[in-house]
Design an enzyme around this catalytic site. Structure first.
Site, PDB file in Angstrom:
ATOM      1  N   ASP A  87       0.757  10.005   3.817  1.00  0.00           N
ATOM      2  CA  ASP A  87      -0.406   9.188   3.487  1.00  0.00           C
ATOM      3  C   ASP A  87      -1.645  10.083   3.312  1.00  0.00           C
ATOM      4  O   ASP A  87      -2.403   9.942   2.351  1.00  0.00           O
ATOM      5  CB  ASP A  87      -0.603   8.172   4.623  1.00  0.00           C
ATOM      6  CG  ASP A  87      -1.799   7.290   4.397  1.00  0.00           C
ATOM      7  OD1 ASP A  87      -1.761   6.508   3.426  1.00  0.00           O
ATOM      8  OD2 ASP A  87      -2.779   7.408   5.166  1.00  0.00           O
ATOM      9  N   THR A 135      -1.890  -3.391  -3.034  1.00  0.00           N
ATOM     10  CA  THR A 135      -0.537  -3.165  -2.532  1.00  0.00           C
ATOM     11  C   THR A 135      -0.364  -1.707  -2.132  1.00  0.00           C
ATOM     12  O   THR A 135      -1.284  -0.893  -2.252  1.00  0.00           O
ATOM     13  CB  THR A 135       0.504  -3.445  -3.633  1.00  0.00           C
ATOM     14  OG1 THR A 135       0.383  -2.417  -4.635  1.00  0.00           O
ATOM     15  CG2 THR A 135       0.282  -4.799  -4.283  1.00  0.00           C
ATOM     16  N   GLY A 190      -1.904  -2.316  15.656  1.00  0.00           N
ATOM     17  CA  GLY A 190      -1.741  -2.510  14.214  1.00  0.00           C
ATOM     18  C   GLY A 190      -2.303  -1.356  13.395  1.00  0.00           C
ATOM     19  O   GLY A 190      -2.617  -1.510  12.222  1.00  0.00           O
ATOM     20  N   LYS A 245      -3.007   3.761  -3.075  1.00  0.00           N
ATOM     21  CA  LYS A 245      -3.112   5.201  -3.350  1.00  0.00           C
ATOM     22  C   LYS A 245      -2.056   5.687  -4.330  1.00  0.00           C
ATOM     23  O   LYS A 245      -2.186   6.749  -4.910  1.00  0.00           O
ATOM     24  CB  LYS A 245      -2.949   5.973  -2.032  1.00  0.00           C
ATOM     25  CG  LYS A 245      -4.087   5.757  -1.059  1.00  0.00           C
ATOM     26  CD  LYS A 245      -3.843   6.471   0.256  1.00  0.00           C
ATOM     27  CE  LYS A 245      -3.104   5.609   1.257  1.00  0.00           C
ATOM     28  NZ  LYS A 245      -3.813   4.454   1.766  1.00  0.00           N
ATOM     29  N   LYS A 301      -4.002  11.070  -0.161  1.00  0.00           N
ATOM     30  CA  LYS A 301      -5.462  11.062  -0.219  1.00  0.00           C
ATOM     31  C   LYS A 301      -5.978  12.445  -0.611  1.00  0.00           C
ATOM     32  O   LYS A 301      -6.904  12.577  -1.409  1.00  0.00           O
ATOM     33  CB  LYS A 301      -6.036  10.655   1.140  1.00  0.00           C
ATOM     34  CG  LYS A 301      -5.747   9.208   1.501  1.00  0.00           C
ATOM     35  CD  LYS A 301      -6.135   8.925   2.944  1.00  0.00           C
ATOM     36  CE  LYS A 301      -5.827   7.489   3.312  1.00  0.00           C
ATOM     37  NZ  LYS A 301      -5.844   7.257   4.763  1.00  0.00           N
TER      38      LYS A 301
END
Ligand code: ADP
Ligand code: ASP
Ligand code: MG
Length: 846
Positions: A710, A588, A696, A611, A714
């Site tokens: 995002d 998820t 996508g 993450k 990371k």
């Protein structure tokens, strides 16, 4: 997402009512009632119907008081009423903080007990206690405790309302042991409770009580509140019925009798019904009848620990390797035997025997006919054995007078032991194993009966042998090993998928192709709505159906076998079963730490593509790592950075061989990589981003990618590997979304992309003038983490990246001059699923 058409996937409208029943054993005092109120308010602030038993011991006290009244013992009655009054008053005072509310509740109790006293005095002066009056008196216990709970809920600011049981539950009118008229009750319950529930009012109903003929109150038999709960759950098509009890769940046997009794994680309703019928005190014998055709799962849940899973009673059949799942012992029984040649070949003796006893209101726990057909034996409660004899003598008066029947033999001091399990029908030799176990522990079997359902075998034994018998049978069927995380087999690895999105679906597709001796088995799927689980592995058909449901945008709980739960609840429930090397795979993008902690607590391993857990605040991640160390659980998370690229793997190998990583740099956003390389080719920003969305590559809201968060996550995960001690808020993040575009709705943002083209064209032109290329770069050292836009020279390794490729560069003691570079496709379901599978295989025995 491909919009493939699937049949049967339209989500059914979820029935959203919960029924809670608080058992008497749990409701001991004010603290317990407060706890019950807390459970109601914590679990569901609305749409809960609550059923309450009388406070602990009150039903017995009322029955004893009624007997004193029958005997005309006025003083005894008075002191019994006083004691009950004082107990209820103490609870009333302990559950309300407002003085005014307390006073009015205490007044209401005064009135109720004055009435009770008058009534009992009436009985005492007449010295006559009819079944009708007895029920009327005893019903008070439940009525009072329900009033206390309503007052407590109101005191906490909730909307609650007392609803009289007789207005909801219509019965056959049998005093002391009434059974509901289900069809009539269904209608009454819906008509009466429906409007309250729609107004978000919490109805509270006294258990154990119903309405009889001409307005009489009747009771449903001892333990009858369980039946009240299932009747209401049935009428409302509840999503679940929770019976809060003083035990951790329905157990393999009464824990007071056999200390090694274990929680049975899941029982089929037929098994549970049989167990209840054969006397396991934990459930009213007829509690599951209302649910015979309406599949509402029932949970026996521990009052002391609301977060624990308890036992699920549902239409599934799990734990198939246990032919026997539980056993019950009923003490204080009498064995009544009717003998005579006259029984030979005469049909209907058994039926007449039953009928006679039923008419006398005596419950028969076991009946067995000797193969010679020369005798018939049955067990009844010892206290009713005299009545049973009388009833049978009357019923068979003619046969006895003609000497066709020789007579009745009554043996008291007996107990029955019943073993129950759906798997018994298919496994021969259960009876002989049981008899051998009993004879090995020198228990003499007086009579045997096998239920026609083949779900149970019962034996009659001497009561003094009950404990030894229970222990030896419990051991024989290894019931002390049922459930609860025990390692089941070395040849399996059980996978529980958290999240059934694109990556999950891809994983399900590639998993069967692994070439390993031990193939991982998918035993569970969890999504936001609930879970689907089978300890023996979900079938290919079930998995396909689940995928079809998810692709059609439906949730798992729209599948018939799925159960509603939050993710941590689902993990807890699954963890009750004996699994082999369970692994929770988190696919998820949610806040899943609570579920992960539950899984680690149950000794599961963890594979993360998500993450969020490892980029959570440092203290939480440290606590998670500590918990994992304590449980010997491994956490693999290769795909949290660079999808399937061997980033974590390479890092681990560097460290294992004694190297030290000084710095990590790279491009880890496939989305931003694509965008910047398109812009580098001279395309306008709006066009490039439009393509990325079409392909996508972006999140639903592309600003989630453009904001850099995002990449920041990371970067934080990588930085923490090399000793960075900060949090996400310590990462310097450059957002590519201009201030003015941050707050607007997504649709507006998407329609105004062209307004940013000029800014991007200028950035690009400036880079070209310097002979550089734009990249969104992360840079992490043990002390500083930064992500943002950079113009890098063509000689830089990052300059050569194309499309969605990722690159991670490790500068280490050994690779100082020429850093170690890992490059490749770093996004997309296919490579990510492959990376996840690789992690799973790391945990799989060779
Ligand atoms: P309630 O408070 O809901 O009325 P009960 O007292 O009727 O609950 O049932 C719970 C009791 O049942 C437990 O205290 C336990 O001693 C007894 N019991 C008997 N058999 C079992 C079993 N198989 N599993 C759990 N409890 C059992
Ligand atoms: N109070 C009743 C009894 O003790 C009913 C119940 O608790 O379910 O039997
Ligand atoms: Mg009970």
């Amino acid at each position: 997402m491909p919009a493939r058409k699937a049949t049967n996937t339209r989500p059914r409208r979820a029935p959203a009512v919960d029924v809670f029943k608080f058992g008497g054993a749990s409701l001991a005092d004010a603290a317990a009632v407060r706890h019950a109120i807390g459970i109601i308010l914590d679990e569901r602030p609305s749409r809960t119907v609550t059923v309450v038993s009388a406070l602990a011991g009150v039903t017995d006290a009322l029955l004893a008081m009624a007997e004193l009244a029958r005997a005309g013992d006025m003083r005894g009655v008075d002191s019994a009423v006083d004691r009950l009054h004082a107990r209820h008053r103490a609870v009333a005072e302990g559950i309300l903080s407002s003085q005014r509310a307390r006073n009015s509740l205490v007044k209401a109790l005064d009135v109720a007990f004055a009435e009770l006293r008058t009534l009992a005095h009436g009985v005492a002066s007449l010295r006559e206690l009819t079944p009708r009056t007895r029920d009327f008196l005893v019903a008070r216990g439940e009525q009072l405790s329900a009033q206390l709970v309503v007052a407590g809920l109101l005191g906490r600011g909730a909307k609650a309302q007392y609803v009289e049981a007789a207005e909801l539950i219509r019965t056959d009118g049998v005093f002391g042991n009434a059974f509901p008229d289900l069809a009539a009750t269904d209608r009454l319950v819906r008509d009466r409770l429906g409007p309250l529930l729609r107004r978000k009012v919490l109805p509270v109903v006294p258990g154990f009580v119903g309405g009889g003929v001409d307005g009489a109150l009747v009771t449903l038999g001892r333990g009858g509140s369980d039946l009240t709960a299932t009747v209401l759950g049935r009428a409302l098509k509840a999503q679940r019925i929770s019976l809060w009890k003083d035990v951790p769940g329905l157990m393999t046997t009464d824990p007071r009798l056999v200390p090694s009794a274990r929680i049975v994680p899941q029982l089929n309703v037929r098994e549970a019904a049989e167990l209840a019928y054969y006397g396991a005190k934990v459930l009213h014998p007829r509690a599951l009848i209302p649910l015979a055709r309406i599949a509402v799962p029932v949970f026996v849940r521990p009052f002391a620990d609301p977060s624990a899973a308890g036992t699920e009673i549902s239409t599934r059949h799990t734990l198939q390797r246990y032919p026997v799942k539980a056993l019950s012992i009923v003490r204080a029984q009498a064995l009544v035997t009717v003998t005579g040649n006259g029984m030979l070949g005469v049909p209907g003796i058994a039926a007449r025997t039953f009928a006679a006893l039923q008419q006398a209101g005596i419950s028969v726990t076991l009946i067995t006919q000797a193969s010679s057909e020369h005798s018939i034996s049955l067990c009844v409660p010892a206290e009713r054995s005299k009545d049973a004899r009388t009833a049978l003598e009357q019923a068979f008066a003619l046969e006895l007078s003609r000497r066709e029947l020789e007579g009745m033999d009554v043996k008291t001091g007996m107990a029955t032991l019943a073993v129950v399990g759906l798997g018994m029908a298919g496994s021969p030799g259960i009876a002989s194993r049981m008899f051998t176990a009993l004879s090995t522990s020198s228990v003499n079997i007086v009579a045997i009966a096998q239920g026609s359902s083949e779900l149970n075998i019962s034996v009659v034994i001497a009561e003094r042998d009950a404990e030894a018998a229970a222990r030896s049978v419990h051991d024989e069927f290894q019931l002390d090993k049922i459930g609860g995380g025990g390692v089941r087999s070395d040849d399996r690895l059980d996978v529980i998928l958290l999240g059934v999105g694109q990556i999950g679906r891809e994983l399900l597709r590639i998993l069967p192709r692994t070439r390993r001796r031990v193939k991982p088995t998918i035993v569970g799927l969890i999504d936001r709505s609930g879970y689907l689980f089978d300890p023996d592995g979900l079938s290919a058909k079930q998995l396909l159906a689940a995928v079809a449901h998810k692709e059609a945008g439906a949730s798992l709980t729209s599948m018939p076998q799925a159960l509603r739960a939050t993710a941590p609840e689902a993990v807890a429930q699954i963890a009750r079963h004996a699994l082999s090397r369970p692994v929770l795979v988190d696919l998820t993008a949610d806040e899943t730490l609570p579920a992960i902690r539950k899984a680690i607590g149950a000794d599961w391993d963890i594979v993360l593509a998500n993450k969020k857990p490892l980029s959570a605040p440092r203290a939480e991640v440290q606590a998670l790592r500590a918990l994992a160390a304590q449980h010997g659980a491994r956490i693999l998370h290769e795909t949290t950075v660079g999808a399937g690229l061997p980033v974590m793997d390479s890092y681990a190998k560097l460290v294992e061989t004694g190297d030290k990583v000084l710095r990590v740099e790279g491009c880890t956003s496939g989305t931003l990589g694509f965008l910047l390389s398109e812009i580098g080719k001279g395309r306008p920003f709006s066009e490039a981003l439009g393509d990325a969305m079409k392909l996508g590559y972006t999140e639903p809201d592309p600003r989630d990618d453009l904001s850099g968060m995002d990449v920041a996550r990371k970067a934080l995960i990588l930085a923490r590997l090399i000793g960075f001690t900060g949090d996400l808020s310590d990462v310097t993040v450059e957002s590519l979304v201009p201030e003015a575009f941050r707050a607007m709705p997504v649709a507006k943002f998407k329609s105004t992309l062209a307004q940013q083209d000029k800014m991007w064209a200028e950035r690009q032109a400036a880079a070209v003038r310097q002979g550089r290329v734009l990249r969104y770069v992360l840079r992490a050292t043990p002390t500083k983490v930064k992500v943002g836009l950079q113009a890098v020279p063509p000689s830089h390794p990052l300059a050569g990246l194309r499309g969605t490729d990722n690159q991670i560069v490790f500068t280490t003691m050994r690779y100082r001059e020429h850093p170690l570079v890992i490059t490749g496709p770093g996004a997309g379901p296919a490579v990510t699923a492959a990376g996840v599978l690789n992690d799973i295989l790391q945990l799989t025995p060779a």
